[in-house]
Every structure is written in structure tokens, then in C-alpha cells.
Design an enzyme around this catalytic site. Structure first.
Site, mmCIF file in Angstrom:
data_model
loop_
_atom_site.group_PDB
_atom_site.id
_atom_site.type_symbol
_atom_site.label_atom_id
_atom_site.label_comp_id
_atom_site.label_asym_id
_atom_site.label_seq_id
_atom_site.Cartn_x
_atom_site.Cartn_y
_atom_site.Cartn_z
ATOM 1 N N HIS A 24 -12.787 25.910 42.784
ATOM 2 C CA HIS A 24 -12.175 27.198 42.462
ATOM 3 C C HIS A 24 -13.095 28.342 42.887
ATOM 4 C CE1 HIS A 24 -10.738 24.284 39.351
ATOM 5 N NE2 HIS A 24 -9.578 24.712 39.817
ATOM 6 N N LYS A 38 -9.008 16.553 35.139
ATOM 7 C CA LYS A 38 -10.263 17.025 35.724
ATOM 8 C C LYS A 38 -10.995 17.873 34.684
ATOM 9 C CE LYS A 38 -8.743 19.179 39.366
ATOM 10 N NZ LYS A 38 -7.350 19.255 38.816
ATOM 11 N N ASP A 55 -7.807 22.848 31.494
ATOM 12 C CA ASP A 55 -7.087 21.595 31.698
ATOM 13 C C ASP A 55 -7.270 20.665 30.505
ATOM 14 O OD1 ASP A 55 -6.494 22.639 34.154
ATOM 15 O OD2 ASP A 55 -7.312 20.979 35.318
ATOM 16 N N GLY A 103 -4.295 23.373 38.294
ATOM 17 C CA GLY A 103 -3.872 24.520 39.072
ATOM 18 C C GLY A 103 -3.443 24.118 40.473
ATOM 19 N N SER A 104 -2.479 24.846 41.023
ATOM 20 C CA SER A 104 -2.091 24.617 42.420
ATOM 21 C C SER A 104 -3.153 25.215 43.339
ATOM 22 C CB SER A 104 -0.728 25.249 42.685
ATOM 23 O OG SER A 104 0.269 24.632 41.891
ATOM 24 N N GLY A 105 -3.009 24.946 44.647
ATOM 25 C CA GLY A 105 -3.991 25.408 45.611
ATOM 26 C C GLY A 105 -4.923 24.329 46.089
ATOM 27 N N HIS A 106 -4.750 23.097 45.536
ATOM 28 C CA HIS A 106 -5.615 21.975 45.916
ATOM 29 C C HIS A 106 -4.860 20.918 46.716
ATOM 30 C CE1 HIS A 106 -8.487 23.764 43.242
ATOM 31 N NE2 HIS A 106 -7.720 23.565 42.181
#
Length: 330
Positions: A219, A105, A110, A54-57
Site C-alpha cells: 500500500h 493478510k 482486515d 482492498g482492491s488494487g492488488h
């Protein structure tokens, strides 16, 4: 919600286009996908590495695409696993015929989607193997996982396996080194505040002003407990002691250390934390080979940090020190 975005449903697409416009000499976007790859991909004669989530990291994972690290990164929606077709597009775009290693991860979505993509790629004749990173010592099972979560220690896997691939090693040898890192890296995090996923428009949870959450995931998954705000020395000692005990670190061991911001914690505070980490390791007779302080795997605008420790031998130290040139690691 106050964010510098256009439309929540377009934020990842806009980010990808902005990255390519800023760094056209380094990165390119596979058409009609959320995949970013090396500008020179596929690199002939080299095993390729693909990671993502996921994006945001950010800077994970696209920030680690480049010489000496990843060949491709798959950008899912914010805090959402990328789909198998996106992962497959990344595999096909970077494969030079030497095979592809997937660095995953340990989050249920994932793992499932990357494994499905690997099966699809193998059906097309591409040799694929995978490793799953589970460095978080906080909790054994959590909201999104069976087993331990994968957090900032994943970046050490990118770096060291990437260096081995850059050396021309075989797919099996790159996998071996990646697994060696996974066996020897542990992380622990904490949070002072929540963060806001753009599509949600409001914080996912709240932490009272006088409290912190120990062991929170990237998250916003629950940690081990909430506690009253403490001084940096106390926070660093709590996180580090759990990592040391889980690893069984002993006098004479050599390590690399990563003090990672979750997004809103400034460098000043990270270095304050590192003072305690460095002094504690020294007092225990543990040699710090190298320390990394900054943003490596964030959680949007969450205030907080994680501490990762990697036990090194000669092979891992040499690969860690090898040249790399990416946006997030130099």
C-alpha cells in the site's frame, strides 16, 4: 492522473461487473455486494475458503477464486479493508455446511473486520476459523499493522489450503495446512515508483529517479531504507538474503519461489531478477521445486517487485502441485 476509469468512486464496482461479464462461467457476484464467488458455489461437501482486502492488488484476490483455491473473495475499495457485512455475505454465500476458513493478510483493518464477520457468522451457526498471513520480513510494525505485513506469500496459502479443501479435508485440517504454509513462507519487496489511488488523484509519495525503496509495502507503506538505484543482481541478492536469513534456510532444503511484479515491472525484468535468485539458491545447495514469475499481488501501477520463498515438505509440495483452475493461477 491518467487512468482508464469512469468515476473514482465507482472503480471497484465497474471492475467487478467487468470481471463477471468476462467470466460468467467461472465467477458470480453476490447481489448488492462487492463479493465474487465460484460460479458453482457453494460446493457441497467441501470446506470453503474466503479471502480478500482492498482492491488494487489484482489478480489478488478475485483472480484466485475457483477450483483448487478460494471459494470467495471480498473486494474492498482501493487499498481499503472490506466491511464486516461484505465479509459476512461472502461467508454465507460459500458455506456448504462444512465450515469456512478465512485467509487474512495482517493489516489492522482486515483483521478487525474479518474477525467481526466471523463472530457474526458463528452467531448464525456457521463454523468459521481464520488464519493471518504475515510473510513480509521487511519491518516488524508499519503504518497499517501490528506485526509483520501480509504480502505475496499469501497466494501460497490460497493455493495449498485450497488444494487441501478440494481433497475433502476437514476444516481443522485445512486450517492446519494453512498455518504450516504461514510458518514456512517469507517475502521481501522493493519499489522504484509510487502509485496513484484513484480517489486521491495523485501519487501517494515520490521516489527520486535515482533511488529505490527497500522493503516497501503493497500500500506504499515505508520500507527499511532508500538507496541509490542498483543493478538487478544487487537488488535480488539484497531481498533474497534477508528472506533466507529470516527463514534459516539450509543446504538440502526444498523451496518454491515467487518473483512477483508490483504492477509495472515487466516480465523481462522479473526473469532477470530470477536468474540471480535461482543461481544463488543453487549455489547454497537449496533445491528449487518450482518457480513462479509474474503478477500475483500487485500495487496498482507501482514499479517494483517482491520475492517470496516457501520451504516445502512432501505434503506441501504435493498440494502446491495439485490442479487449480482460476484466472490468476493455472
Amino acid at each position: 492522473m491518467k487512468k482508464l476509469i469512469n468515476h473514482p468512486e465507482q472503480v471497484v464496482r465497474d471492475m467487478i461487473e467487468g470481471v463477471v461479464l468476462a467470466h460468467p462461467d467461472r465467477l458470480k457476484n453476490v447481489p448488492d455486494t462487492s463479493v465474487l464467488i465460484r460460479a458453482d458455489a457453494p460446493v457441497r461437501g467441501k470446506v470453503a475458503l474466503v479471502s480478500g482486502g482492498g482492491s488494487g492488488h489484482e489478480p489478488a484476490h478475485a483472480g484466485y477464486v475457483g477450483k483448487g483455491m478460494l471459494d470467495g473473495a471480498v473486494c474492498g475499495e482501493v487499498f481499503t479493508s472490506p466491511t464486516p457485512d461484505q465479509v459476512l455475505a461472502a461467508i454465507k454465500a460459500v458455506d456448504s455446511g462444512e465450515g469456512v476458513l478465512l485467509v487474512i493478510k495482517n493489516y489492522t483493518g482486515d483483521v478487525m473486520n474479518f474477525e467481526m464477520a466471523a463472530e457474526l457468522a458463528e452467531a448464525e451457526g456457521i463454523q468459521v476459523t481464520k488464519v493471518i498471513v504475515n510473510d513480509d520480513v521487511a519491518v516488524e510494525n508499519s503504518t497499517y499493522t501490528t506485526g509483520r505485513r501480509g504480502i505475496a506469500g499469501t497466494v501460497f496459502v490460497h493455493k495449498i489450503a485450497g488444494a487441501q479443501a478440494e481433497n475433502g479435508a476437514s476444516l481443522q485440517d485445512v486450517e492446519r495446512v494453512a498455518l504450516k504454509v504461514i510458518e514456512n513462507v517469507r517475502s521481501m519487496g522493493m519499489a522504484l515508483t509510487s502509485c496513484t489511488v484513484p480517489a486521491a488523484g495523485k501519487p501517494g509519495f515520490s521516489i527520486p529517479e535515482d533511488e529505490m525503496e527497500i522493503g516497501m509495502g503493497i500500500h506504499g507503506e515505508p520500507g527499511t531504507h532508500r538507496a541509490k538505484i542498483a543493478e538487478a543482481d544487487s537488488v535480488a541478492s539484497q531481498l533474497l538474503s534477508l528472506v533466507i536469513n529470516d527463514m534459516g534456510l539450509q543446504e538440502g532444503d526444498r523451496v518454491a519461489v515467487m518473483i512477483n511484479s508490483l504492477g509495472a515491472t515487466p516480465q523481462m525484468e522479473l526473469y532477470v531478477l530470477n536468474k540471480t535468485v535461482g543461481q544463488t539458491l543453487k549455489s547454497r545447495g537449496i533445491q528449487v521445486h518450482k518457480t513462479y514469475v509474474g503478477e500475483y499481488m500487485t500495487s496498482l501501477e507501482m514499479a517494483g517487485c517482491s520475492i517470496s520463498v516457501l520451504r516445502l515438505d512432501e505434503e506441501l509440495a504435493e498440494l502446491l502441485d495439485a490442479d487449480a483452475d482460476t484466472l490468476g493461477w493455472k
